[in-house]
Design an enzyme around this catalytic site. Structure first.
Site, short mmCIF file in Angstrom:
data_model
loop_
_atom_site.label_atom_id
_atom_site.label_comp_id
_atom_site.label_asym_id
_atom_site.label_seq_id
_atom_site.Cartn_x
_atom_site.Cartn_y
_atom_site.Cartn_z
N TYR A 1 1.08 3.74 -11.47
CA TYR A 1 0.05 4.41 -10.64
C TYR A 1 -1.19 4.74 -11.49
CZ TYR A 1 -1.57 6.90 -6.48
OH TYR A 1 -2.28 7.32 -5.38
N LYS B 1 -6.25 11.13 -8.43
CA LYS B 1 -5.64 12.02 -7.42
C LYS B 1 -5.55 13.45 -7.95
CE LYS B 1 -4.82 9.15 -3.97
NZ LYS B 1 -5.77 9.13 -2.82
O1 0WD Z 1 1.68 4.69 -0.18
C1 0WD Z 1 0.56 4.84 0.28
N1 0WD Z 1 -0.02 3.90 0.99
C2 0WD Z 1 -0.15 6.14 0.03
C3 0WD Z 1 -1.50 6.24 0.24
C4 0WD Z 1 0.65 7.29 -0.46
C5 0WD Z 1 -0.11 8.48 -0.66
C6 0WD Z 1 -1.47 8.52 -0.46
N2 0WD Z 1 -2.15 7.40 -0.02
C7 0WD Z 1 -3.59 7.52 0.17
C8 0WD Z 1 -4.43 6.47 -0.51
O2 0WD Z 1 -4.55 6.72 -1.89
C9 0WD Z 1 -5.74 6.65 0.23
O3 0WD Z 1 -6.42 7.80 -0.27
O4 0WD Z 1 -3.91 7.38 1.52
C10 0WD Z 1 -5.27 6.97 1.65
C11 0WD Z 1 -5.36 5.81 2.63
O5 0WD Z 1 -4.74 4.68 2.06
P1 0WD Z 1 -3.88 3.60 2.85
O6 0WD Z 1 -3.88 3.88 4.28
O7 0WD Z 1 -2.61 3.46 2.12
O8 0WD Z 1 -4.67 2.23 2.52
P2 0WD Z 1 -5.77 1.34 3.24
O9 0WD Z 1 -5.37 1.01 4.62
O10 0WD Z 1 -6.01 0.19 2.31
O11 0WD Z 1 -7.04 2.26 3.27
C12 0WD Z 1 -7.78 2.63 2.12
C13 0WD Z 1 -9.22 2.32 2.41
C14 0WD Z 1 -9.80 1.00 1.96
O12 0WD Z 1 -9.15 -0.07 2.24
P3 0WD Z 1 -9.17 -1.32 1.19
O13 0WD Z 1 -7.73 -1.61 1.08
O14 0WD Z 1 -9.98 -2.32 1.92
O15 0WD Z 1 -9.76 -0.92 -0.15
O16 0WD Z 1 -10.15 3.07 1.69
C15 0WD Z 1 -11.41 2.52 2.04
C16 0WD Z 1 -11.18 1.15 2.56
O17 0WD Z 1 -11.28 1.12 3.93
N3 0WD Z 1 -12.34 2.40 0.96
C17 0WD Z 1 -13.61 2.76 1.09
N4 0WD Z 1 -14.27 3.33 2.11
C18 0WD Z 1 -15.57 3.56 1.94
N5 0WD Z 1 -16.23 3.28 0.82
C19 0WD Z 1 -14.22 2.44 -0.13
C20 0WD Z 1 -15.60 2.72 -0.24
N6 0WD Z 1 -16.29 2.45 -1.36
N7 0WD Z 1 -13.29 1.87 -0.96
C21 0WD Z 1 -12.14 1.87 -0.27
#
Ligand code: 0WD
Length: 255
Positions: free
Chosen positions: A156, A163
């Site tokens: 991680y 985080k």
């Molecule tokens: O196991 C997991 N999936 C966990 C996720 C466990 C605990 C926490 N999280 C957190 C992540 O760290 C994140 O903060 O949950 C949050 C949402 O993540 P997610 O739903 O797992 O992932 P995803 O559907 O990929 O959404 C994250 C999004 C980005 O997607 P991608 O994969 O294309 O990078 O964050 C957005 C983007 O839509 N993002 C941004 N939005 C605006 N400006 C930017 C940016 N510069 N960079 C990434």
């Protein structure tokens, strides 16, 4: 009446239907909230628009790459023009370069460290500042974090440090915005298979460990995170701010 009737909430970070942000949107929508969505760049616009048009037609959809002060400002200006007031902000955004997740933490590049901090932690500060003037009747700001902030989760790496900064930012923002009736909290979710999770090496074994060792003996369902998000954005949680709530089947209590 429904729990979120009359509440206007901005959802940031829907990338596809597996995004935790999308599960949260569905839960808030089912309880009567009006939602607006921000997305990162043209790359994601079409996909997010399809999802939103199918299930929540008419919801404002606004571009916002959080690395740009200009885009953060203009996104919240637009939301202000359409709605005038908001009650909630759900921040589900994080990013680290694959090359910085693939090497031991000690090898993290200066650029990669800064970028992970910028997108995954500072963006909450920038968005909270932009949202504050719109939260004229108080509000709730929510972000998503992971236990890699509290202890070493192999692979991680740089994201764990980001985080940790995010969770500290939740506390400082809660202190600053409390007098305006704005609460700031985080959900620390157990591992969930999403696009962002693809960047983490050995993600499958993380899922297995949670299944075997968590008190509830199962992995985290995005709908469980979404229902806690519903609680934290609703008046039911009006006495809670600066808090990090684990939604991980209890995994974090295990030694
Ligand atoms: O196991 C997991 N999936 C966990 C996720 C466990 C605990 C926490 N999280 C957190 C992540 O760290 C994140 O903060 O949950 C949050 C949402 O993540 P997610 O739903 O797992 O992932 P995803 O559907 O990929 O959404 C994250 C999004 C980005 O997607 P991608 O994969 O294309 O990078 O964050 C957005 C983007 O839509 N993002 C941004 N939005 C605006 N400006 C930017 C940016 N510069 N960079 C990434």
């Amino acid at each position: 009446t429904k729990l979120m009737e009359g509440k206007r909430v901005v959802i940031m970070g829907v990338a596809n239907k597996r995004s935790i942000a999308w599960a949260i949107a569905q839960s808030l929508h089912n309880h009567g909230a009006e939602l607006a969505f921000t997305y990162q760049g043209e790359r994601l616009e079409r996909r997010v628009r399809e999802l939103v048009d199918a299930e929540m037609p008419g919801s404002p959809l606004i571009e916002c790459d959080v690395t740009s002060d200009e885009q953060v400002r203009s996104a919240f200006d637009k939301i202000g023009e359409v709605w005038g007031r908001i009650d909630g902000l759900v921040h589900c955004i994080a990013f680290a370069k694959a090359e910085d997740l693939e090497v031991p933490f000690v090898e993290t590049s200066r650029d990669g460290y800064a970028l992970a901090q910028d997108i995954s932690a500072y963006s909450l500060v920038a968005c909270a500042r932009a949202a504050k003037p719109l939260m004229t009747e108080g509000g709730s700001i929510l972000t998503l974090t992971y236990m890699g902030s509290e202890r070493v989760i192999p692979n991680y790496n740089v994201m764990g440090v980001a985080k940790a900064a995010l969770e500290a930012s939740v506390r400082y923002l809660a202190h600053d915005l409390g007098p305006a009736g704005i609460r700031v909290n985080a959900i620390s979710a157990g591992p969930i298979r999403t696009l962002a999770a693809k960047g983490v090496k050995d993600f499958n074994s993380m899922l297995h460990i949670v299944e075997e060792r968590s008190p509830l003996r199962k992995t985290t369902d995005p709908a469980e995170v979404a229902d806690t998000a519903l609680f934290l954005t609703s008046p039911l949680s009006r006495g809670i701010t600066g808090e990090v709530i684990h939604v991980d089947g209890g995994y974090n209590i295990m030694g």
